[in-house]
Motif scaffolding. Sequence first.
Motif, PDB file in Angstrom:
ATOM      1  N   ILE A 184      -7.223  28.472  11.041  1.00 46.35           N
ATOM      2  CA  ILE A 184      -6.029  29.131  10.683  1.00 46.35           C
ATOM      3  C   ILE A 184      -5.742  30.490  10.317  1.00 46.35           C
ATOM      4  CG2 ILE A 184      -3.524  28.775  10.220  1.00 46.35           C
ATOM      5  CD1 ILE A 184      -4.004  26.081   9.681  1.00 46.35           C
ATOM      6  N   PRO A 185      -5.157  31.082  11.063  1.00 44.21           N
ATOM      7  CA  PRO A 185      -5.034  32.873  10.655  1.00 44.21           C
ATOM      8  C   PRO A 185      -4.614  32.919   9.825  1.00 44.21           C
ATOM      9  CG  PRO A 185      -4.241  32.541  13.234  1.00 44.21           C
ATOM     10  CD  PRO A 185      -4.640  31.108  12.304  1.00 44.21           C
ATOM     11  N   LYS A 186      -5.232  33.699   8.462  1.00 46.37           N
ATOM     12  CA  LYS A 186      -3.902  34.871   7.426  1.00 46.37           C
ATOM     13  C   LYS A 186      -3.034  34.268   7.551  1.00 46.37           C
ATOM     14  CE  LYS A 186      -4.781  37.295   3.520  1.00 46.37           C
ATOM     15  NZ  LYS A 186      -5.568  37.825   2.442  1.00 46.37           N
ATOM     16  N   PRO A 187      -2.427  34.069   7.357  1.00 47.88           N
ATOM     17  CA  PRO A 187      -0.092  35.183   7.403  1.00 47.88           C
ATOM     18  C   PRO A 187      -0.163  36.260   6.913  1.00 47.88           C
ATOM     19  CG  PRO A 187       0.146  32.987   5.645  1.00 47.88           C
ATOM     20  CD  PRO A 187      -1.927  33.372   6.575  1.00 47.88           C
ATOM     21  N   PRO A 188       0.498  36.413   7.441  1.00 51.75           N
ATOM     22  CA  PRO A 188       1.227  37.725   6.825  1.00 51.75           C
ATOM     23  C   PRO A 188       0.951  38.220   4.778  1.00 51.75           C
ATOM     24  CG  PRO A 188       2.762  37.402   8.383  1.00 51.75           C
ATOM     25  CD  PRO A 188       1.913  36.261   8.050  1.00 51.75           C
ATOM     26  N   GLU A 189       0.961  39.061   4.159  1.00 47.48           N
ATOM     27  CA  GLU A 189       0.866  39.805   3.502  1.00 47.48           C
ATOM     28  C   GLU A 189       2.434  39.053   2.374  1.00 47.48           C
ATOM     29  OE1 GLU A 189      -1.358  39.634   0.646  1.00 47.48           O
ATOM     30  OE2 GLU A 189      -3.046  39.534   2.944  1.00 47.48           O
ATOM     31  N   ARG A 190       3.325  39.231   3.042  1.00 49.07           N
ATOM     32  CA  ARG A 190       4.906  39.306   2.651  1.00 49.07           C
ATOM     33  C   ARG A 190       5.322  37.647   2.130  1.00 49.07           C
ATOM     34  NH1 ARG A 190       5.484  40.251   8.265  1.00 49.07           N
ATOM     35  NH2 ARG A 190       6.879  38.721   8.671  1.00 49.07           N
ATOM     36  N   ARG A 192       4.146  34.813   0.104  1.00 49.69           N
ATOM     37  CA  ARG A 192       3.211  35.053  -1.009  1.00 49.69           C
ATOM     38  C   ARG A 192       2.312  33.927  -1.049  1.00 49.69           C
ATOM     39  NH1 ARG A 192       6.101  39.384  -4.376  1.00 49.69           N
ATOM     40  NH2 ARG A 192       5.745  40.545  -3.805  1.00 49.69           N
ATOM     41  N   LYS A 193       3.661  32.718  -0.720  1.00 46.83           N
ATOM     42  CA  LYS A 193       2.726  31.166  -0.920  1.00 46.83           C
ATOM     43  C   LYS A 193       1.713  30.361  -0.047  1.00 46.83           C
ATOM     44  CE  LYS A 193       6.600  29.569  -3.941  1.00 46.83           C
ATOM     45  NZ  LYS A 193       7.943  28.878  -3.942  1.00 46.83           N
ATOM     46  N   LYS A 194       2.751  31.044   1.571  1.00 40.96           N
ATOM     47  CA  LYS A 194       1.938  30.740   2.371  1.00 40.96           C
ATOM     48  C   LYS A 194       0.114  30.797   2.409  1.00 40.96           C
ATOM     49  CE  LYS A 194       5.156  30.487   5.559  1.00 40.96           C
ATOM     50  NZ  LYS A 194       5.818  30.408   6.930  1.00 40.96           N
ATOM     51  N   VAL A 195       0.151  32.622   1.938  1.00 39.00           N
ATOM     52  CA  VAL A 195      -1.032  32.956   1.726  1.00 39.00           C
ATOM     53  C   VAL A 195      -1.768  32.441   0.616  1.00 39.00           C
ATOM     54  CG1 VAL A 195      -2.037  35.104   0.976  1.00 39.00           C
ATOM     55  CG2 VAL A 195      -0.897  35.815   2.485  1.00 39.00           C
ATOM     56  N   GLY A 254      -5.428  30.877   0.727  1.00 38.09           N
ATOM     57  CA  GLY A 254      -6.407  30.854   0.504  1.00 38.09           C
ATOM     58  C   GLY A 254      -7.284  29.555  -0.749  1.00 38.09           C
ATOM     59  N   ARG A 255      -6.229  28.745  -0.034  1.00 41.46           N
ATOM     60  CA  ARG A 255      -7.361  27.273  -0.960  1.00 41.46           C
ATOM     61  C   ARG A 255      -8.133  26.777   0.454  1.00 41.46           C
ATOM     62  NH1 ARG A 255      -2.970  27.397  -3.911  1.00 41.46           N
ATOM     63  NH2 ARG A 255      -1.317  26.386  -2.330  1.00 41.46           N
ATOM     64  N   ARG A 256      -8.047  26.638   1.658  1.00 36.25           N
ATOM     65  CA  ARG A 256      -8.078  26.101   2.350  1.00 36.25           C
ATOM     66  C   ARG A 256      -9.466  27.682   3.038  1.00 36.25           C
ATOM     67  NH1 ARG A 256      -7.713  21.224   4.335  1.00 36.25           N
ATOM     68  NH2 ARG A 256      -7.773  21.609   6.170  1.00 36.25           N
TER      69      ARG A 256
END
Length: 158
Positions: free
Chosen positions: A22-28, A30-33, A37-39
């Motif tokens: 899954i692509p990295k979500p936008p930095e804004r 934070r919880k999704k990022v 990061g855990r996966r």
Amino acid sequence: MSAHIVYDSAPLGSVVRYSDGIPKPPERFRKKVAAWGRRNSVGRLIRKEPPRERATYTSPACFTLHEGDFGQAGTIVVSVRRTYTVDSELRFEIVERPAIGMVRILQDVGDSPELLHLAKDREAAERWLASNRYSRAFLEEVTADEVGADVVEGRTAA
């Protein structure tokens, strides 16, 4: 590659990257990022455990990646390690394998050894072991035979 291939072919001390695709979500966000990061991260392979069969449960083979240590002033407060079974749905990639002449400092724990440290040579390993006391620690050098077998069998780092 699958977790099973990492378990079968990556030597202790290898650097392994894992991802869920899954692509990295936008930095804004934070919880999704943080959840992403855990996966999706990278770690050093420190342990491989064979499958276990007990009277009340069965567990598949698994391996443990060391992602980092956190603390300050030379004191480690938290050591981040993640364990994955060979049937994990994540995708894995061997980024780097230990080079010839490097020395693994291992400790016998249960059914399989655990990597405590990967040193650049025997002298550095002995210095590390002298300053970090472990009762069941032993040294294992990465040999040309081990690296050569990886090349012959097609197990080179991605």
